[in-house]
Design a protein around this motif. Structure first.
Motif, PDB file in Angstrom:
ATOM      1  N   SER A 246       1.401  26.377 -36.358  1.00 40.45           N
ATOM      2  CA  SER A 246       1.280  25.105 -35.667  1.00 40.45           C
ATOM      3  C   SER A 246       2.200  24.238 -35.505  1.00 40.45           C
ATOM      4  O   SER A 246       2.218  23.187 -35.019  1.00 40.45           O
ATOM      5  N   ARG A 247       3.257  24.558 -36.594  1.00 39.01           N
ATOM      6  CA  ARG A 247       4.447  23.682 -36.532  1.00 39.01           C
ATOM      7  C   ARG A 247       5.727  24.256 -37.137  1.00 39.01           C
ATOM      8  O   ARG A 247       5.602  25.337 -37.912  1.00 39.01           O
ATOM      9  N   VAL A 248       6.756  24.143 -36.332  1.00 36.09           N
ATOM     10  CA  VAL A 248       8.237  24.680 -36.967  1.00 36.09           C
ATOM     11  C   VAL A 248       8.975  23.754 -37.543  1.00 36.09           C
ATOM     12  O   VAL A 248       9.176  22.596 -36.741  1.00 36.09           O
ATOM     13  N   LEU A 249       9.442  23.744 -38.683  1.00 39.16           N
ATOM     14  CA  LEU A 249      10.369  22.864 -39.234  1.00 39.16           C
ATOM     15  C   LEU A 249      11.775  23.438 -39.332  1.00 39.16           C
ATOM     16  O   LEU A 249      12.121  24.791 -39.522  1.00 39.16           O
ATOM     17  N   THR A 250      12.756  22.818 -38.889  1.00 35.35           N
ATOM     18  CA  THR A 250      14.008  23.400 -38.941  1.00 35.35           C
ATOM     19  C   THR A 250      15.171  22.203 -40.045  1.00 35.35           C
ATOM     20  O   THR A 250      14.802  21.365 -39.863  1.00 35.35           O
ATOM     21  N   ALA A 251      15.980  22.901 -40.479  1.00 36.12           N
ATOM     22  CA  ALA A 251      16.823  22.098 -41.484  1.00 36.12           C
ATOM     23  C   ALA A 251      17.948  22.871 -41.387  1.00 36.12           C
ATOM     24  O   ALA A 251      18.311  24.169 -41.301  1.00 36.12           O
TER      25      ALA A 251
ATOM     26  N   HIS B 119       2.825  26.844 -41.169  1.00 39.14           N
ATOM     27  CA  HIS B 119       4.040  26.324 -40.613  1.00 39.14           C
ATOM     28  C   HIS B 119       5.258  27.189 -41.141  1.00 39.14           C
ATOM     29  O   HIS B 119       5.282  28.121 -41.900  1.00 39.14           O
ATOM     30  N   VAL B 120       6.331  27.266 -40.173  1.00 35.89           N
ATOM     31  CA  VAL B 120       7.463  27.989 -40.319  1.00 35.89           C
ATOM     32  C   VAL B 120       8.724  26.939 -40.723  1.00 35.89           C
ATOM     33  O   VAL B 120       9.066  26.143 -39.914  1.00 35.89           O
ATOM     34  N   LEU B 121       9.573  27.537 -41.544  1.00 39.34           N
ATOM     35  CA  LEU B 121      10.597  26.544 -41.899  1.00 39.34           C
ATOM     36  C   LEU B 121      11.971  27.738 -41.388  1.00 39.34           C
ATOM     37  O   LEU B 121      11.897  28.815 -41.939  1.00 39.34           O
ATOM     38  N   VAL B 122      12.747  27.122 -40.629  1.00 41.38           N
ATOM     39  CA  VAL B 122      13.766  27.828 -40.089  1.00 41.38           C
ATOM     40  C   VAL B 122      15.078  27.107 -40.534  1.00 41.38           C
ATOM     41  O   VAL B 122      15.529  25.963 -40.284  1.00 41.38           O
ATOM     42  N   ALA B 123      15.793  27.621 -41.824  1.00 46.24           N
ATOM     43  CA  ALA B 123      16.797  26.920 -42.255  1.00 46.24           C
ATOM     44  C   ALA B 123      18.143  27.797 -41.911  1.00 46.24           C
ATOM     45  O   ALA B 123      18.285  28.777 -41.930  1.00 46.24           O
ATOM     46  N   GLY B 124      18.946  26.672 -41.749  1.00 49.98           N
ATOM     47  CA  GLY B 124      20.453  27.521 -41.581  1.00 49.98           C
ATOM     48  C   GLY B 124      21.401  26.393 -40.832  1.00 49.98           C
ATOM     49  O   GLY B 124      21.261  25.132 -41.176  1.00 49.98           O
TER      50      GLY B 124
END
Ligand SMILES: Cc1cc2nc3c(=O)[nH]c(=O)nc-3n(C[C@H](O)[C@H](O)[C@H](O)COP(=O)(O)OP(=O)(O)OC[C@H]3O[C@@H](n4cnc5c(N)ncnc54)[C@H](O)[C@@H]3O)c2cc1C
Lengths: 312, 249
Positions: free
Chosen positions: A55-60, A33-38
């Protein structure tokens, strides 16, 4: 066994450092999974969905996350951590700042700046300015890792059905830290850590004017990023973010040209993984020649303009 | 306001270390040891804040073998007021160091803790961030400039793109980068004076922190050597070799 990869990005797209850290993540396991925070990350998140193995992208997204401040970013990582066996991030200044904070909150020892993955819990990393490579095995239930991007090739974006993107709850601002301002150099040159060619200058350039007058034309000819030794940065010839070395940036370009740099171990630590090293130095005994593939002994004030001309 | 400065005893930055032939570690026998250079910068910054009237006392603390007192003594010779040595044998990892420092912070109640951004032996770059986490304090890492105000502290940080300035509430953790200042040398009179300054020795064990390493070092190896290169006679030869032999142009 899922891995969470923390993305370095500028909002619109992913940084090359993310593609290199992905290569390390893939060596640990292929469910990522990838976390893209900003604050405003749609473009980068869309790209993250096309990364191999993801398999999943998490955004915050939150104003508090806009400038990579460690306090909210670490809290976010801690909140997500229970679902993962490993959390990886490229060794950018943002993650060098935030990830140890998250590690302490999770009561784990971070593994800094890995150069190889030997098993999901076993890694190689440099110590003593790269003069001793240690193999370490982690006994922690979750591994927090920063990746030395100079040691991994980028895994390019794929032409694939994108992974789903979903938002996670962003942390609240703790009110103990606030962004004031940035002073970023805005040269339209390749980035130091991803450039194919790097031209670096040392104390021998003598002044900021001379540093620019000699090295910019050479770098332009070569399509190169510019680096510097600590001595050149301390003297004000070059900005701090150009420093290559143990305590600056690590680079591994195809070609590294060291101009008027003696080759102290602290400098070598950041560039000796370059494919081809050229040294220009008037002292035939300078240690830089011990790592250089090609050496020119002589005065840089004559050699550099001649080289620039010869490449034209 | 009191300032706490943790200092680490490391192999001197001028020493070319050697890996033991059996791969069991780095050969530290008879090697010159010094204060971690980033910690010297941290001590210097604390002293400047005291000299400017912004701090009342500078306390240096080291965690390590008995010999760590030499490092604390160096800080005292630079001008720190008193020292603490937490004696611990073997490798104490950043996480355990941060836990011990948290206990010292509870005793000393400093307004600022200034550390070096990384130790030049393990190159981990973690301890300051971990201490900030355990205390719930804000952190200003990789600092190249500090400005104290009533409401907090402004920290200019060396980051990948250039410089970033943040404002932190106090108390706070700072980690020093190279450009924060140029540390002073201890003068001979100050070295003599430092011999009379108090150092408090305590066993690290008294704090009940588990010092067992989380990372087991399986092997230590030298990096692969680069093959010897060659001196070239002219710029023309260099350009030719870069094109034909190296294929990088
Ligand atoms: C804690 C710590 C961290 C450090 N981190 C880093 C780091 O990350 N990166 C880094 O680079 N350094 C770092 N250093 C500093 C390092 O030890 C050296 O001091 C530094 O790299 C020297 O820079 P230099 O080669 O430009 O200068 P010098 O060592 O002064 O070398 C200048 C060279 O230029 C040559 N020269 C002079 N005139 C001419 C001429 N006209 N033509 C051609 N050649 C000429 C000389 O022969 C000499 O070899 C660190 C040091 C410490 C203590």
């Amino acid at each position: 066994m899922t891995t969470l990869l923390l993305a370095a990005h500028d909002g619109a797209s992913l940084k090359d450092a993310t593609l290199k850290a992905l290569t390390a993540a893939l060596a640990i396991g292929d469910d990522i999974h990838v976390l893209v925070a900003g604050d405003g990350v749609a473009g980068a998140a869309a790209e993250a969905g096309r990364l191999k193995g993801v398999s999943r992208v998490l955004t915050a997204e939150a104003p508090a996350l806009a400038h990579g401040l460690a306090e909210p970013l670490a809290a976010l990582v801690v909140a997500l951590a229970p679902a993962y066996a490993a959390i990886l991030a490229p060794s950018t200044s943002t993650f060098k700042n935030a990830l140890p904070r998250a590690a302490a909150l999770l009561d784990v020892m971070q593994i800094s700046d890995i150069t190889a993955v030997l098993a999901p819990d076993t890694f190689e990393r440099p110590t003593y300015a790269g003069n001793a490579l240690i193999t370490v095995r982690s006994a922690d239930p979750i591994r927090l890792i920063t990746v030395r991007t100079a040691s991994f090739r980028a895994t390019p974006l794929e032409d694939r059905a994108p992974a789903p993107v979903g938002a996670v709850t962003a942390p609240t601002d703790f009110g103990i830290s606030a962004f004031v301002s940035d002073a970023f150099s805005t040269a339209d040159r390749p980035e130091l850590t991803s450039a194919r060619v790097v031209v670096s200058g040392g104390r021998a350039l003598g002044s900021e004017e001379q540093f620019k007058a000699l090295l910019l034309p050479l770098a332009d000819r070569l399509g190169a990023a510019i680096g510097a030794s600590r001595a050149a940065v301390d003297a004000g010839y070059a900005p701090n973010d150009w420093q290559v070395g143990q305590t600056g940036k690590a680079v591994s370009p195809d070609l590294y040209v060291a101009v008027g740099i003696s080759g102290a171990i602290q400098h070598l630590a950041g560039m000796k993984d370059a494919k081809v090293i050229v040294a220009i130095n008037k002292d035939a005994e300078a240690p830089i020649f011990q790592v250089a593939d090609y050496g020119l002994v002589g005065d840089l004030n004559e050699i550099v303009p001649e080289l620039t001309k010869a490449l034209g | 306001m009191k300032i706490l400065v943790p200092v680490k005893r490391v192999v001197d930055y001028n020493v070319n270390i050697r890996v033991k032939a059996d791969g069991s570690g780095v050969d530290l026998a008879n090697v010159k040891m010094s204060m971690n250079p980033f910690d010297e910068i941290a001590v210097e910054e604390a002293l400047r804040l005291r000299e400017a009237g912004a701090a009342s006392e500078v306390v240096a603390v080291s965690i390590g073998p008995k010999e760590a007192q030499e490092t604390v003594r160096t800080a005292l010779a630079m001008g720190a007021d008193r020292g603490i040595v937490l004696e611990a044998e073997g490798n104490v990892e950043p996480l355990a160091v941060a836990k011990l420092l948290k206990a010292i912070v509870a005793e000393e109640a400093p307004g600022l803790v200034i550390l070096g951004k990384q130790a030049i032996d393990d190159d981990s770059n973690q301890t300051g961030q971990m201490l900030a986490a355990l205390l719930g304090w804000p952190q200003g890492t990789f600092a190249s400039k500090l400005v104290l105000a009533d409401s907090g502290i402004e920290v200019t940080r060396e980051v990948d793109g250039g410089l970033q300035t943040v404002r932190l509430a106090l108390p706070a953790i700072i980690t020093a980068d190279l450009r924060l200042n140029e540390p002073r040398y201890a003068s001979l009179p100050n070295i003599m004076k430092a011999k009379k300054k108090p150092i408090d020795f305590r066993p690290a064990a008294q704090y009940g922190v588990d010092l067992t390493p989380r990372l087991t070092v399986l092997k230590t190896a030298e990096p692969p050597a680069r093959p010897a290169g060659r001196r070239l006679a002219s710029v023309a030869e260099l350009v030719d070799r870069l094109k034909t032999e190296a294929g990088v142009l």
